[in-house]
Write an enzyme that holds these catalytic residues in place. Sequence first.
Site, PDB file in Angstrom:
ATOM      1  N   HIS A 203      43.482  37.856  30.819  1.00 47.57           N
ATOM      2  CA  HIS A 203      42.262  37.177  31.270  1.00 47.57           C
ATOM      3  C   HIS A 203      41.498  36.753  30.022  1.00 47.57           C
ATOM      4  O   HIS A 203      41.093  37.598  29.221  1.00 47.57           O
ATOM      5  CB  HIS A 203      41.371  38.144  32.047  1.00 47.57           C
ATOM      6  CG  HIS A 203      41.788  38.380  33.466  1.00 47.57           C
ATOM      7  ND1 HIS A 203      43.018  38.852  33.815  1.00 47.57           N
ATOM      8  CD2 HIS A 203      41.110  38.204  34.630  1.00 47.57           C
ATOM      9  CE1 HIS A 203      43.086  38.967  35.128  1.00 47.57           C
ATOM     10  NE2 HIS A 203      41.943  38.579  35.657  1.00 47.57           N
ATOM     11  N   GLU A 206      37.119  33.355  30.922  1.00 48.46           N
ATOM     12  CA  GLU A 206      36.296  33.443  32.140  1.00 48.46           C
ATOM     13  C   GLU A 206      34.849  33.519  31.680  1.00 48.46           C
ATOM     14  O   GLU A 206      34.001  32.793  32.160  1.00 48.46           O
ATOM     15  CB  GLU A 206      36.668  34.671  32.975  1.00 48.46           C
ATOM     16  CG  GLU A 206      35.892  34.786  34.283  1.00 48.46           C
ATOM     17  CD  GLU A 206      36.281  36.011  35.119  1.00 48.46           C
ATOM     18  OE1 GLU A 206      36.846  36.975  34.569  1.00 48.46           O
ATOM     19  OE2 GLU A 206      35.999  36.002  36.341  1.00 48.46           O
ATOM     20  N   ASP A 286      42.213  35.389  42.850  1.00 47.01           N
ATOM     21  CA  ASP A 286      41.669  36.466  42.022  1.00 47.01           C
ATOM     22  C   ASP A 286      41.551  37.769  42.813  1.00 47.01           C
ATOM     23  O   ASP A 286      42.285  38.721  42.569  1.00 47.01           O
ATOM     24  CB  ASP A 286      40.312  36.077  41.422  1.00 47.01           C
ATOM     25  CG  ASP A 286      40.061  36.734  40.071  1.00 47.01           C
ATOM     26  OD1 ASP A 286      40.879  37.558  39.651  1.00 47.01           O
ATOM     27  OD2 ASP A 286      39.042  36.417  39.428  1.00 47.01           O
ATOM     28  N   ASP A 287      40.593  37.801  43.734  1.00 50.07           N
ATOM     29  CA  ASP A 287      40.303  39.027  44.498  1.00 50.07           C
ATOM     30  C   ASP A 287      39.936  38.619  45.923  1.00 50.07           C
ATOM     31  O   ASP A 287      38.752  38.622  46.282  1.00 50.07           O
ATOM     32  CB  ASP A 287      39.106  39.759  43.868  1.00 50.07           C
ATOM     33  CG  ASP A 287      39.386  40.172  42.441  1.00 50.07           C
ATOM     34  OD1 ASP A 287      40.032  41.202  42.235  1.00 50.07           O
ATOM     35  OD2 ASP A 287      38.959  39.441  41.521  1.00 50.07           O
TER      36      ASP A 287
HETATM   37  N1  HPA Z   1      37.772  39.198  35.756  1.00 49.75           N
HETATM   38  C1  HPA Z   1      37.951  40.316  35.060  1.00 49.75           C
HETATM   39  N2  HPA Z   1      38.398  41.412  35.607  1.00 49.75           N
HETATM   40  C2  HPA Z   1      38.699  41.421  36.893  1.00 49.75           C
HETATM   41  C3  HPA Z   1      38.533  40.301  37.650  1.00 49.75           C
HETATM   42  C4  HPA Z   1      38.054  39.135  37.059  1.00 49.75           C
HETATM   43  O1  HPA Z   1      37.871  38.082  37.665  1.00 49.75           O
HETATM   44  N3  HPA Z   1      38.938  40.627  38.903  1.00 49.75           N
HETATM   45  C5  HPA Z   1      39.315  41.899  38.863  1.00 49.75           C
HETATM   46  N4  HPA Z   1      39.168  42.396  37.645  1.00 49.75           N
HETATM   47 ZN    ZN Z   2      41.364  38.182  37.576  1.00 50.24          ZN
END
Ligand code: HPA
Ligand code: ZN
Length: 366
Positions: A203, A206, A286-287
Amino acid sequence: MNDIECATDFAWLPKVELHCHIEGTMRPATVVDLAVANDIELPTRDVESLFQYEDLTGFLDVFWLVQSVLATPDDWERLAFESMIDGAAHGLRYREAFFTPARHLAAGQDLGEIIAALDRGLDMAERITRARCALILDFDRDFGAAAADAHMTELVSLKRAGRPGTERVIGIGMDSTELGVDPMSFVSAYSQAPEAGLRRTAHQGENSGADAIRAAVDGLGCERIDHGISIFEDPELVRRFADEQIPLTVCPNANVRINPGVVADLGDHVFPIMRDADLLATLNTDDPALVGLDLDQEYALCAETFGYDTGDMVAIALDAACASWLDDCDASVLMVEIKAAAAGAARAAADARSAAEARPLMPLSA
Ligand code: HPA
Ligand code: ZN
């Protein structure tokens, strides 16, 4: 929880998801069930209010709370099973799912048992649905580089010993806090990946800058980047990602919901600019449970907002198969399936049009 209305529906389109945290797929009812079973106190049992956050930090607090209800191997198994049953209901055919066990390992759980339990749950779901799932072990940056190193060493030794389910773990990544964390501090864990046959992602971008994306690719050897929305800060990096077709696993709706300070509105998201710049940008949730939308809705909302037609969405689905870590043969099988579904949908639309044209007009005075 999920009250999103979409005019379009892409459930018919076989979809590949490359950026999805398995813990973030947990059904709200399961969160409550497991919390009760494991004697874990939730601030509320009303999940509408449980899944509330205003920025990435707040979101991570909720994510960690959800993670905390996973106390036994049976809990992981249930999570994995339900996750794929729910995904398949929205056209998911293949997923490379993150699991982030740092907090559980720190609390004394066993990595081999977690992986075996996830494998059992996924295996059961795969027997019922046509969807398949591989796993990516994500390091939680909040736990630091030493923990990542230890988890990597453990994963490699479990894989070498052929422990149950470890063949499903095909790569590593890292998530959680980006701000103030130098990706290079994780170089020791990442450098062990190639020899163990593990793929690499992270990641970045973001809420970190393009310099962090560059460090993940150049310094850690990442073959994909999760999110990557800050890439436009560095035009040379954009050209490189386009030339080398380094995939970005983008989550437009999650960005808006988790990080409204960075992306205020779906219409402001850089996803269409990424596609126009020839970046291999894919769509992901993502979630899904925590964000409150499924992959079908992700596709539909992006199509509506960015003005994409069916052909554009089929191209995005094909790009996700191409960006996956499946071998060429399995990726081609998925691509053929996506193209066949697209041809079927085009035929059905043409048939519906000719049926409408052939229908006799109702006399006005019937
Ligand atoms: N970003 C960082 N960590 C995470 C995310 C995210 O979008 N979703 C779950 N853990
Ligand atoms: Zn993520």
